[in-house]
Write a protein that holds these residues in place. Sequence first.
Motif, PDB file in Angstrom:
ATOM      1  N   GLU A 288      32.744  35.491  39.717  1.00 19.63           N
ATOM      2  CA  GLU A 288      33.565  35.976  38.611  1.00 19.63           C
ATOM      3  C   GLU A 288      33.635  37.511  38.597  1.00 19.63           C
ATOM      4  O   GLU A 288      34.687  38.089  38.303  1.00 19.63           O
ATOM      5  CB  GLU A 288      33.010  35.458  37.279  1.00 19.63           C
ATOM      6  CG  GLU A 288      33.044  33.947  37.116  1.00 19.63           C
ATOM      7  CD  GLU A 288      34.454  33.442  36.918  1.00 19.63           C
ATOM      8  OE1 GLU A 288      35.351  34.246  36.615  1.00 19.63           O
ATOM      9  OE2 GLU A 288      34.669  32.222  37.078  1.00 19.63           O
ATOM     10  N   LEU A 289      32.536  38.157  38.866  1.00 19.96           N
ATOM     11  CA  LEU A 289      32.517  39.629  38.861  1.00 19.96           C
ATOM     12  C   LEU A 289      33.188  40.224  40.101  1.00 19.96           C
ATOM     13  O   LEU A 289      33.677  41.364  40.070  1.00 19.96           O
ATOM     14  CB  LEU A 289      31.077  40.141  38.760  1.00 19.96           C
ATOM     15  CG  LEU A 289      30.358  39.872  37.438  1.00 19.96           C
ATOM     16  CD1 LEU A 289      28.898  40.272  37.544  1.00 19.96           C
ATOM     17  CD2 LEU A 289      31.049  40.633  36.305  1.00 19.96           C
ATOM     18  N   ARG A 290      33.202  39.493  41.188  1.00 23.39           N
ATOM     19  CA  ARG A 290      33.790  40.021  42.425  1.00 23.39           C
ATOM     20  C   ARG A 290      35.297  40.213  42.290  1.00 23.39           C
ATOM     21  O   ARG A 290      35.889  41.164  42.831  1.00 23.39           O
ATOM     22  CB  ARG A 290      33.480  39.074  43.578  1.00 23.39           C
ATOM     23  CG  ARG A 290      33.960  39.578  44.929  1.00 23.39           C
ATOM     24  CD  ARG A 290      33.527  38.623  46.022  1.00 23.39           C
ATOM     25  NE  ARG A 290      34.051  37.288  45.759  1.00 23.39           N
ATOM     26  CZ  ARG A 290      33.689  36.226  46.484  1.00 23.39           C
ATOM     27  NH1 ARG A 290      32.802  36.360  47.458  1.00 23.39           N
ATOM     28  NH2 ARG A 290      34.199  35.046  46.214  1.00 23.39           N
ATOM     29  N   THR A 291      35.957  39.321  41.543  1.00 24.25           N
ATOM     30  CA  THR A 291      37.422  39.423  41.409  1.00 24.25           C
ATOM     31  C   THR A 291      37.855  40.717  40.711  1.00 24.25           C
ATOM     32  O   THR A 291      38.684  41.465  41.252  1.00 24.25           O
ATOM     33  CB  THR A 291      37.942  38.193  40.663  1.00 24.25           C
ATOM     34  OG1 THR A 291      37.606  37.011  41.404  1.00 24.25           O
ATOM     35  CG2 THR A 291      39.446  38.269  40.498  1.00 24.25           C
ATOM     36  N   PRO A 292      37.343  41.068  39.520  1.00 20.06           N
ATOM     37  CA  PRO A 292      37.775  42.340  38.921  1.00 20.06           C
ATOM     38  C   PRO A 292      37.323  43.563  39.729  1.00 20.06           C
ATOM     39  O   PRO A 292      38.045  44.569  39.785  1.00 20.06           O
ATOM     40  CB  PRO A 292      37.144  42.310  37.529  1.00 20.06           C
ATOM     41  CG  PRO A 292      36.049  41.331  37.619  1.00 20.06           C
ATOM     42  CD  PRO A 292      36.477  40.297  38.609  1.00 20.06           C
ATOM     43  N   LEU A 293      36.166  43.474  40.350  1.00 19.71           N
ATOM     44  CA  LEU A 293      35.733  44.607  41.178  1.00 19.71           C
ATOM     45  C   LEU A 293      36.668  44.803  42.369  1.00 19.71           C
ATOM     46  O   LEU A 293      36.990  45.945  42.764  1.00 19.71           O
ATOM     47  CB  LEU A 293      34.292  44.386  41.652  1.00 19.71           C
ATOM     48  CG  LEU A 293      33.204  44.498  40.584  1.00 19.71           C
ATOM     49  CD1 LEU A 293      31.858  44.137  41.175  1.00 19.71           C
ATOM     50  CD2 LEU A 293      33.159  45.916  40.017  1.00 19.71           C
ATOM     51  N   THR A 294      37.120  43.694  42.970  1.00 20.19           N
ATOM     52  CA  THR A 294      38.063  43.809  44.098  1.00 20.19           C
ATOM     53  C   THR A 294      39.382  44.420  43.640  1.00 20.19           C
ATOM     54  O   THR A 294      39.981  45.264  44.343  1.00 20.19           O
ATOM     55  CB  THR A 294      38.295  42.421  44.707  1.00 20.19           C
ATOM     56  OG1 THR A 294      37.039  41.875  45.134  1.00 20.19           O
ATOM     57  CG2 THR A 294      39.223  42.513  45.897  1.00 20.19           C
ATOM     58  N   ARG A 295      39.836  44.041  42.452  1.00 20.86           N
ATOM     59  CA  ARG A 295      41.068  44.612  41.932  1.00 20.86           C
ATOM     60  C   ARG A 295      40.918  46.119  41.683  1.00 20.86           C
ATOM     61  O   ARG A 295      41.824  46.911  41.975  1.00 20.86           O
ATOM     62  CB  ARG A 295      41.450  43.901  40.624  1.00 20.86           C
ATOM     63  CG  ARG A 295      41.874  42.444  40.818  1.00 20.86           C
ATOM     64  CD  ARG A 295      42.133  41.791  39.481  1.00 20.86           C
ATOM     65  NE  ARG A 295      43.190  42.507  38.771  1.00 20.86           N
ATOM     66  CZ  ARG A 295      43.468  42.317  37.480  1.00 20.86           C
ATOM     67  NH1 ARG A 295      42.738  41.453  36.757  1.00 20.86           N
ATOM     68  NH2 ARG A 295      44.455  42.976  36.898  1.00 20.86           N
ATOM     69  N   ALA A 314      47.620  52.435  39.047  1.00 19.51           N
ATOM     70  CA  ALA A 314      46.274  52.099  39.520  1.00 19.51           C
ATOM     71  C   ALA A 314      45.280  52.125  38.378  1.00 19.51           C
ATOM     72  O   ALA A 314      44.397  51.264  38.258  1.00 19.51           O
ATOM     73  CB  ALA A 314      45.859  53.079  40.618  1.00 19.51           C
ATOM     74  N   LEU A 315      45.422  53.151  37.504  1.00 17.98           N
ATOM     75  CA  LEU A 315      44.512  53.227  36.363  1.00 17.98           C
ATOM     76  C   LEU A 315      44.723  52.045  35.410  1.00 17.98           C
ATOM     77  O   LEU A 315      43.765  51.503  34.838  1.00 17.98           O
ATOM     78  CB  LEU A 315      44.714  54.547  35.622  1.00 17.98           C
ATOM     79  CG  LEU A 315      44.263  55.798  36.388  1.00 17.98           C
ATOM     80  CD1 LEU A 315      44.610  57.057  35.587  1.00 17.98           C
ATOM     81  CD2 LEU A 315      42.762  55.755  36.669  1.00 17.98           C
ATOM     82  N   GLU A 316      45.955  51.622  35.229  1.00 14.25           N
ATOM     83  CA  GLU A 316      46.223  50.484  34.364  1.00 14.25           C
ATOM     84  C   GLU A 316      45.590  49.213  34.942  1.00 14.25           C
ATOM     85  O   GLU A 316      44.995  48.392  34.211  1.00 14.25           O
ATOM     86  CB  GLU A 316      47.731  50.307  34.191  1.00 14.25           C
ATOM     87  CG  GLU A 316      48.382  51.409  33.376  1.00 14.25           C
ATOM     88  CD  GLU A 316      49.897  51.233  33.297  1.00 14.25           C
ATOM     89  OE1 GLU A 316      50.393  50.322  34.012  1.00 14.25           O
ATOM     90  OE2 GLU A 316      50.545  51.956  32.548  1.00 14.25           O
ATOM     91  N   THR A 322      38.482  46.208  34.385  1.00 14.50           N
ATOM     92  CA  THR A 322      37.224  46.507  33.702  1.00 14.50           C
ATOM     93  C   THR A 322      37.146  45.804  32.353  1.00 14.50           C
ATOM     94  O   THR A 322      36.062  45.380  31.921  1.00 14.50           O
ATOM     95  CB  THR A 322      37.086  48.028  33.498  1.00 14.50           C
ATOM     96  OG1 THR A 322      38.269  48.523  32.839  1.00 14.50           O
ATOM     97  CG2 THR A 322      36.939  48.743  34.829  1.00 14.50           C
ATOM     98  N   THR A 323      38.289  45.669  31.679  1.00 15.67           N
ATOM     99  CA  THR A 323      38.304  44.920  30.413  1.00 15.67           C
ATOM    100  C   THR A 323      37.909  43.467  30.645  1.00 15.67           C
ATOM    101  O   THR A 323      37.101  42.884  29.903  1.00 15.67           O
ATOM    102  CB  THR A 323      39.693  44.997  29.776  1.00 15.67           C
ATOM    103  OG1 THR A 323      40.033  46.376  29.545  1.00 15.67           O
ATOM    104  CG2 THR A 323      39.714  44.228  28.458  1.00 15.67           C
ATOM    105  N   VAL A 329      30.975  39.995  31.212  1.00 14.07           N
ATOM    106  CA  VAL A 329      29.577  40.408  31.029  1.00 14.07           C
ATOM    107  C   VAL A 329      29.090  40.017  29.642  1.00 14.07           C
ATOM    108  O   VAL A 329      27.952  39.560  29.468  1.00 14.07           O
ATOM    109  CB  VAL A 329      29.442  41.921  31.265  1.00 14.07           C
ATOM    110  CG1 VAL A 329      28.059  42.405  30.850  1.00 14.07           C
ATOM    111  CG2 VAL A 329      29.684  42.252  32.728  1.00 14.07           C
ATOM    112  N   ARG A 330      29.952  40.203  28.631  1.00  9.71           N
ATOM    113  CA  ARG A 330      29.565  39.799  27.285  1.00  9.71           C
ATOM    114  C   ARG A 330      29.329  38.287  27.196  1.00  9.71           C
ATOM    115  O   ARG A 330      28.411  37.815  26.528  1.00  9.71           O
ATOM    116  CB  ARG A 330      30.648  40.232  26.291  1.00  9.71           C
ATOM    117  CG  ARG A 330      30.688  41.736  26.045  1.00  9.71           C
ATOM    118  CD  ARG A 330      31.561  42.067  24.840  1.00  9.71           C
ATOM    119  NE  ARG A 330      32.934  41.588  24.995  1.00  9.71           N
ATOM    120  CZ  ARG A 330      33.908  42.326  25.568  1.00  9.71           C
ATOM    121  NH1 ARG A 330      33.648  43.534  26.070  1.00  9.71           N
ATOM    122  NH2 ARG A 330      35.135  41.846  25.658  1.00  9.71           N
TER     123      ARG A 330
END
Length: 451
Positions: A288-295, A314-316, A322-323, A329-330
């Motif tokens: 689950e964490l790998r997907t947002p980190l890859t993005r 890119a920032l968006e 990260t959101t 994580v929560r």
Amino acid sequence: MSSFFRSFRGRLVLWSTAVLAISLLSFGFAIAYTNLNQLSARIDRELEDRARQMLRGPSPPPPGQPPSANRQPPTANRQPPTAIDGIGPRPIQPSPQPFDDPEMERMASIRSPRFIQADGELIEARPGDRAFDPTTIGPALQGGIRLTSVTWNGERVRVLSMPWPQGGALQLARPLREYDELAALETRTMLTLIPLALLVAGVGALVLAGTILAPLEQMRIAASAMGEGDLSHRLAVRGDDEVAQLARSFNDMAAKLEKAFQDNAAAYTAIAEAFDQQKRFTADASHELRTPLTRIQLATSSALDGPPEGFRPALETAHSATTSMGRLVRQLLVLSQADAGQLASRKERCDLRLTVSDSVNHLALPVELDLPDRPIDVLGDPDHLQRLCSNLLENADRHTPRGKSIRISLSVVGNEALIEVVDEGIGISSDHLPHLCERFYRVDPARSREL
């Protein structure tokens, strides 16, 4: 055979046989001794009765005086006592006639009393008569009374020697043939009873050993089964003796051991399941964490390689990733708190209609709402209830193709509130239905999160 007597059963049979045989033989010897002793006492009483009768009857002449000096001749109405009667001394007959039968002659001689002077000579003796027991003449002359057993003319007799009031000594005899026959019979009986007693004792010992050792054999079988892991064996309890109490204690111990092993097995199973769940949790959390980190990595790499005006997209993308990662994580933190029993929960009255509406509005999903007109109040934590509805709606949106509908409804069934989420997705096969409540369970582990 030697191995049998070295075993506990063999030693028990041997000792039981010995005890039973000794008991039987002791009982037999006691009976034989009692019978012989009673017969001997009866013979002695007969001799004493004869002596008392003779003391009351006619007396022998004093020593040195002719018999006719103090004896009245017999009259027609009175017959003198004879030797066979044993009542007083026999008067002198002119010529005593011997019996034709030697056995009768010998018995008449034994039954004839002996009057003995101080010098050892017999008074009014039959031809050939002599003292029965010369060794007791001296004590009898001195005033003593003796009862002895001697052999006289080839036959054992019981002899009573006592002083005579007119002077001298008196000896009476009685044959011991009856006593000897009884002793021989008792001896033969005991010789016959010895092997019979051993046989009866051996059979009784085998039966006794089998009766005593049967519960112990059952305990041995049950203990062997317990040693191999089978704790279901129980012993039959009969009666209320020591063996029955031992069987009850054994059954109680086996039941406690079985329960303890079952508890341990359940604990080991729970630990194994928790370990497997933890491994799945770690793998799924990493996935689950790998997907947002890859993005984030792809967005920042593209922004660095491209023109400056490409930084904003890119920032968006990074902000969205990260959101999503923060939300994940929560959620993981909530799971860890729930596992540790530290998840805070407040109980308050809330309207489920508002909870369901807020979940739909928060996710911004095209969902059909079917809510009742009246409030549906429940007692619970509003945050946890909203998280529940959001998870169900997210799952429905993830597995429902675009253009298909998702509907959520709220109703009351008895005293319970029912929330239903219905979609037109691909569905779940019946094999996976029992695992739906397992954490991070996937119907197809190879399938990506987007699918």
